[in-house]
Design a protein around this motif. Structure first.
Motif, mmCIF file in Angstrom:
data_model
loop_
_atom_site.group_PDB
_atom_site.id
_atom_site.type_symbol
_atom_site.label_atom_id
_atom_site.label_comp_id
_atom_site.label_asym_id
_atom_site.label_seq_id
_atom_site.Cartn_x
_atom_site.Cartn_y
_atom_site.Cartn_z
ATOM 1 N N ASP A 356 0.816 -1.217 0.000
ATOM 2 C CA ASP A 356 0.000 0.000 0.000
ATOM 3 C C ASP A 356 0.846 1.260 0.000
ATOM 4 O OD1 ASP A 356 -2.343 -1.567 0.182
ATOM 5 O OD2 ASP A 356 -2.105 -1.713 2.362
ATOM 6 N N VAL A 357 2.033 1.187 0.572
ATOM 7 C CA VAL A 357 2.858 2.385 0.738
ATOM 8 C C VAL A 357 3.582 2.762 -0.544
ATOM 9 C CG1 VAL A 357 4.819 3.378 1.975
ATOM 10 C CG2 VAL A 357 3.149 1.958 3.198
ATOM 11 N N TYR A 358 4.046 1.779 -1.304
ATOM 12 C CA TYR A 358 4.887 2.049 -2.461
ATOM 13 C C TYR A 358 4.151 1.789 -3.761
ATOM 14 C CZ TYR A 358 8.516 2.257 1.013
ATOM 15 O OH TYR A 358 9.244 2.602 2.107
ATOM 16 N N ASN A 359 4.256 2.773 -4.646
ATOM 17 C CA ASN A 359 3.653 2.646 -5.965
ATOM 18 C C ASN A 359 4.672 1.985 -6.892
ATOM 19 O OD1 ASN A 359 2.032 2.892 -8.211
ATOM 20 N ND2 ASN A 359 2.587 5.027 -8.593
ATOM 21 N N ASN A 360 4.748 0.680 -6.823
ATOM 22 C CA ASN A 360 5.779 -0.053 -7.549
ATOM 23 C C ASN A 360 5.384 -0.297 -9.001
ATOM 24 O OD1 ASN A 360 7.741 -0.871 -5.284
ATOM 25 N ND2 ASN A 360 5.736 -1.413 -4.461
ATOM 26 N N GLU A 361 6.384 -0.241 -9.862
ATOM 27 C CA GLU A 361 6.191 -0.521 -11.274
ATOM 28 C C GLU A 361 6.240 -2.023 -11.530
ATOM 29 O OE1 GLU A 361 5.648 1.536 -13.958
ATOM 30 O OE2 GLU A 361 5.289 3.105 -12.464
ATOM 31 N N PRO A 362 5.571 -2.485 -12.583
ATOM 32 C CA PRO A 362 5.668 -3.908 -12.943
ATOM 33 C C PRO A 362 7.088 -4.259 -13.380
ATOM 34 C CG PRO A 362 3.826 -2.837 -14.061
ATOM 35 C CD PRO A 362 4.660 -1.754 -13.465
ATOM 36 N N ASP A 363 7.414 -5.546 -13.311
ATOM 37 C CA ASP A 363 8.634 -6.012 -13.949
ATOM 38 C C ASP A 363 8.537 -5.732 -15.453
ATOM 39 O OD1 ASP A 363 9.366 -6.914 -11.490
ATOM 40 O OD2 ASP A 363 9.167 -9.048 -11.941
ATOM 41 N N ALA A 364 9.671 -5.722 -16.112
ATOM 42 C CA ALA A 364 9.694 -5.439 -17.552
ATOM 43 C C ALA A 364 10.308 -6.601 -18.311
ATOM 44 C CB ALA A 364 10.467 -4.152 -17.834
ATOM 45 N N GLN A 382 2.955 -4.664 -17.857
ATOM 46 C CA GLN A 382 2.503 -3.287 -18.024
ATOM 47 C C GLN A 382 1.661 -2.796 -16.846
ATOM 48 O OE1 GLN A 382 3.234 -1.070 -20.513
ATOM 49 N NE2 GLN A 382 4.704 -2.583 -21.260
ATOM 50 N N THR A 383 0.937 -3.692 -16.197
ATOM 51 C CA THR A 383 -0.018 -3.245 -15.173
ATOM 52 C C THR A 383 0.118 -3.946 -13.834
ATOM 53 O OG1 THR A 383 -1.672 -4.847 -15.931
ATOM 54 C CG2 THR A 383 -1.707 -2.673 -16.961
ATOM 55 N N THR A 384 0.824 -5.077 -13.757
ATOM 56 C CA THR A 384 0.854 -5.882 -12.537
ATOM 57 C C THR A 384 2.209 -5.772 -11.850
ATOM 58 O OG1 THR A 384 -0.666 -7.473 -13.549
ATOM 59 C CG2 THR A 384 0.506 -8.173 -11.567
ATOM 60 N N SER A 385 2.219 -5.218 -10.636
ATOM 61 C CA SER A 385 3.460 -5.118 -9.874
ATOM 62 C C SER A 385 3.578 -6.312 -8.933
ATOM 63 C CB SER A 385 3.479 -3.819 -9.062
ATOM 64 O OG SER A 385 4.603 -3.788 -8.220
ATOM 65 N N VAL A 386 4.764 -6.951 -8.933
ATOM 66 C CA VAL A 386 4.962 -8.112 -8.070
ATOM 67 C C VAL A 386 6.068 -7.883 -7.039
ATOM 68 C CG1 VAL A 386 4.109 -9.783 -9.733
ATOM 69 C CG2 VAL A 386 6.512 -9.172 -9.762
ATOM 70 N N SER A 406 10.790 -15.656 -9.771
ATOM 71 C CA SER A 406 11.084 -14.419 -9.055
ATOM 72 C C SER A 406 10.826 -14.628 -7.567
ATOM 73 C CB SER A 406 10.201 -13.274 -9.575
ATOM 74 O OG SER A 406 10.295 -12.151 -8.724
ATOM 75 N N HIS A 407 11.853 -14.338 -6.737
ATOM 76 C CA HIS A 407 11.659 -14.380 -5.288
ATOM 77 C C HIS A 407 11.055 -13.047 -4.860
ATOM 78 C CE1 HIS A 407 13.431 -15.749 -1.159
ATOM 79 N NE2 HIS A 407 12.117 -15.786 -1.216
ATOM 80 N N ARG A 408 9.797 -12.873 -5.258
ATOM 81 C CA ARG A 408 9.105 -11.615 -5.010
ATOM 82 C C ARG A 408 8.751 -11.488 -3.537
ATOM 83 N NH1 ARG A 408 3.262 -13.132 -7.807
ATOM 84 N NH2 ARG A 408 2.829 -14.975 -6.529
ATOM 85 N N VAL A 409 8.431 -10.275 -3.132
ATOM 86 C CA VAL A 409 7.973 -10.038 -1.766
ATOM 87 C C VAL A 409 6.560 -10.603 -1.631
ATOM 88 C CG1 VAL A 409 7.324 -8.273 -0.099
ATOM 89 C CG2 VAL A 409 9.429 -8.028 -1.429
ATOM 90 N N GLY A 410 6.338 -11.367 -0.570
ATOM 91 C CA GLY A 410 5.030 -11.979 -0.347
ATOM 92 C C GLY A 410 5.170 -13.387 0.193
ATOM 93 N N GLU A 411 4.072 -14.080 0.267
ATOM 94 C CA GLU A 411 4.073 -15.431 0.831
ATOM 95 C C GLU A 411 4.523 -16.486 -0.167
ATOM 96 O OE1 GLU A 411 0.364 -16.286 2.817
ATOM 97 O OE2 GLU A 411 -0.023 -14.153 3.094
ATOM 98 N N TYR A 412 4.404 -16.193 -1.462
ATOM 99 C CA TYR A 412 4.706 -17.192 -2.486
ATOM 100 C C TYR A 412 5.600 -16.586 -3.559
ATOM 101 C CZ TYR A 412 0.646 -19.327 -0.279
ATOM 102 O OH TYR A 412 -0.226 -19.836 0.642
#
Length: 608
Positions: A356-364, A382-386, A406-412
């Motif tokens: 909620d705090v950061y307006n992150n860009e999607p991967d490219a 283009q629209t989904t930030s992970v 991708s070892h993205r931030v989150g549970e999975y």
């Protein structure tokens, strides 16, 4: 009668053109998010600036496995199944070390045929685990010679810099200038399970503050591994330590300024590939938006942003975000490596509030077409930030098309599956005999048709990442390999010619070549390619994707094409048997009336 003949010819024309159109539609593959069906629970919900991921086979079955670092030291391991099921979580029963792990680096340090594990930690001692086969993993950290103080370590990489057949180790530390030991660390492998620090002895003792990552690579193609070290902050230049060879007074000399590699940006990762297929290693650097990402083009060991024609492809690879790992992989198997760029943030991870705090860009994702790049317009880029940090490339289902985790931030974790198309491929696994067993530092060159390309084998790359030991080459529409040349770390050059495409090959330094699996996707539950047109001679009812192989040569007589017509091999359609085959109205002449006949029929749908 003439109209019926015309319809029949147009129907065959539609069949042929339909095949061509279908081929064009399926040659642009994409990465599809399958995280909801292949669930990789990683609990990446804390820590600082991400955690690492490895796509390396650790259980010795040649199938890509996954390993994830963890902010609390709860390391995660997933064995690959080699099919669409993906992975099974396993417990390697490692001793507890509840600290923030950063890098998961696999390598056969004792050349015994299995993979050993090195793990870096932030604010804790680094760990080395020796794989004793059925006896499991032994923690040898306290006795192996690797410093056990807390040095804020991040990236690490294996490479045999002294060419003795043993993997040496370089560790990057994200230290500050006021720290007691503001240096990175080089360890020479002694061959007896121990390492000796040789940082100063080898000339690598330049202050290495705020170093995220290093990579062993032979930039000048002299057969010696050099070392590229990137650093965070615009007041610190990146380093390039060029190896001078045996007998030199100073084994490594820092030559960043002379080669153009001394870029001063908030640098997060260096990713090396021969993106333009000219047989040398180019570099892509990621950073903050205001610093720009940099594509540095290698021209005889000197790096710049322009290629020989004056183009500036780096301008086509910008991402409006804080960029971390960048991974080269040929997503569409057209023979040119594409580029994936991960985007996150630069603060402590406080999940889920960071969403909620950061307006992150999607991967490219940038598609490479002959050395020029086009940004993917697919929705997930283009629209989904992970919120990604570390990524790794492999091929979990063995279909020959690269996958990305991708070892993205989150549970999975996120897993992106490559979608097969009609392009061909080959995958190569190198095994050293005189060189180190993993053949790290080898160079592979492949010639297929009118195209050639190259790879160099690494162990530790991009940001906290390690890609599969399988070297994957897309071949486009090439139907055969002309030759494969491997330059091993010892300097030995091996040439392989008797290899078939669309398969997995183990190439050994002693000259042996082994086809590991003969995978037929049409019978193994994979995506089956073949001729999908029932009218063709080689129609495959199991095929889901047309591979352009449809054969109509069996239409060689009147009985195949119907009364009054014969098969034309050049046109690949039925034509009238008389010499005036385009006299549609039977007048004996080809006139405008025949054209009108054709146009009227051309505007009608082809019969089923």
């Amino acid at each position: 009668m003439m109209i019926e003949k015309l319809h029949r010819r147009l129907a065959m024309l539609c069949l042929v053109l339909g095949g061509a159109v279908g081929h064009l539609e399926t040659t642009s593959a994409q990465l599809v998010d399958v995280s909801n069906t292949i669930v990789l629970e990683t609990q990446h919900v804390g820590g600082f600036l991400g955690a690492g991921v490895s796509f390396v086979d650790f259980n010795g079955d040649y199938i890509d496995d996954l390993s994830f670092a963890d902010h609390q030291g709860d390391l995660k391991f997933f064995e690959g199944t080699g099919d669409e099921a993906g992975f099974i979580e396993v417990d390697l029963e490692l001793p507890e070390h509840p600290h923030e792990a950063k890098m998961m680096l696999w390598g056969d340090i004792d050349n015994d045929g299995d993979q050993d594990l090195f793990v870096t930690y932030r604010l804790a001692a680094n760990k080395l685990f020796i794989n004793n086969g059925v006896q499991g993993f032994e923690d040898v950290s306290a006795t192996c010679g690797i410093n056990q103080s807390a040095r804020k370590s991040y990236g690490a990489s294996f490479g045999d810099y002294n060419k003795d057949g043993l993997l040496d180790l370089f560790i990057c530390n994200y230290t500050a200038s006021q720290d007691e030991y503001p240096f990175n660390e080089l360890y020479k492998n002694n061959g007896d399970g121990t390492f000796s620090e040789t940082t100063s002895e080898q000339g690598l003792d330049a202050i290495g503050v705020q170093s995220f990552q290093s990579q062993w690579v032979d930039f000048n193609d002299d057969g010696l591994l050099d070392l590229h070290v990137i650093r965070d902050r615009t007041i610190y230049e990146n380093y390039y330590f060029e190896q001078q060879g045996t007998g030199s007074l100073m084994p490594f000399i820092e030559r960043g300024a002379e080669t153009g590699l001394d870029i001063m940006i908030n640098c997060m990762s260096t990713s090396v590939a021969d993106y333009d297929c000219d047989f040398d290693s180019d570099v892509y650097l990621t950073a903050f938006t205001e610093d720009m990402n940099w594509l540095l083009i290698n021209e005889d060991g000197i790096f710049g942003i322009d290629d020989a024609s004056g183009d500036v492809p780096m301008n086509d690879l910008q991402v409006d975000a804080i960029c971390w790992a960048a991974n080269w992989l040929d997503v569409d198997n057209n023979g040119w490596e594409d580029l994936h760029v991960a985007n996150g943030f630069s603060v402590f991870t406080n999940y889920p509030m960071v969403l909620d705090v950061y307006n992150n860009e999607p991967d490219a994702l940038f598609y490479n077409e002959g050395g020029q790049f086009t940004e993917s317009q697919e929705a997930q880029f283009q629209t989904t930030s992970v919120i990604s940090f570390a990524t790794a490339a492999g091929d979990y289902n063995r279909d020959g098309f690269p996958d990305l985790v991708s070892h993205r931030v989150g549970e999975y974790a996120q897993i992106l599956r490559g979608t097969p198309n009609t392009n061909h491929w080959i995958k190569i696994w190198l095994e050293g005999t005189d060189s180190n067993r993993d053949a790290v530092g080898s160079k592979i060159r492949i010639w297929a048709g009118d195209h050639a390309q190259s790879r160099m084998t690494f162990a530790g790359e991009n940001y906290l990442g390690q890609n599969s030991r399988w070297e994957a080459f897309g071949l486009g529409d090439a139907t055969a390999i002309d030759s494969i040349q491997v330059t091993w770390p010892t300097g030995l050059i091996s040439t392989f010619t008797d290899v078939v495409i669309d398969q997995h090959w183990i190439l050994s330094e002693d000259g042996e070549s082994t086809q590991l699996w003969q995978i037929d996707p049409c019978s193994s539950g994979g995506i089956c390619q073949g001729c999908i047109y029932p009218e063709a001679c080689n129609y495959n009812p199991q095929a889901e994707i047309d591979d352009g192989s449809c054969d109509f040569d069996c239409y060689d007589g009147p009985s195949s094409c119907g009364p009054g017509s014969v098969w034309s091999a050049s046109l690949e359609m039925c034509v009238t048997s008389d010499d005036c085959q385009f006299d549609f109205d039977g007048s004996g002449y080809i006139t405008i009336a025949d054209l009108l006949y054709f146009l009227v029929a051309f505007n009608q749908p082809c019969p089923n």
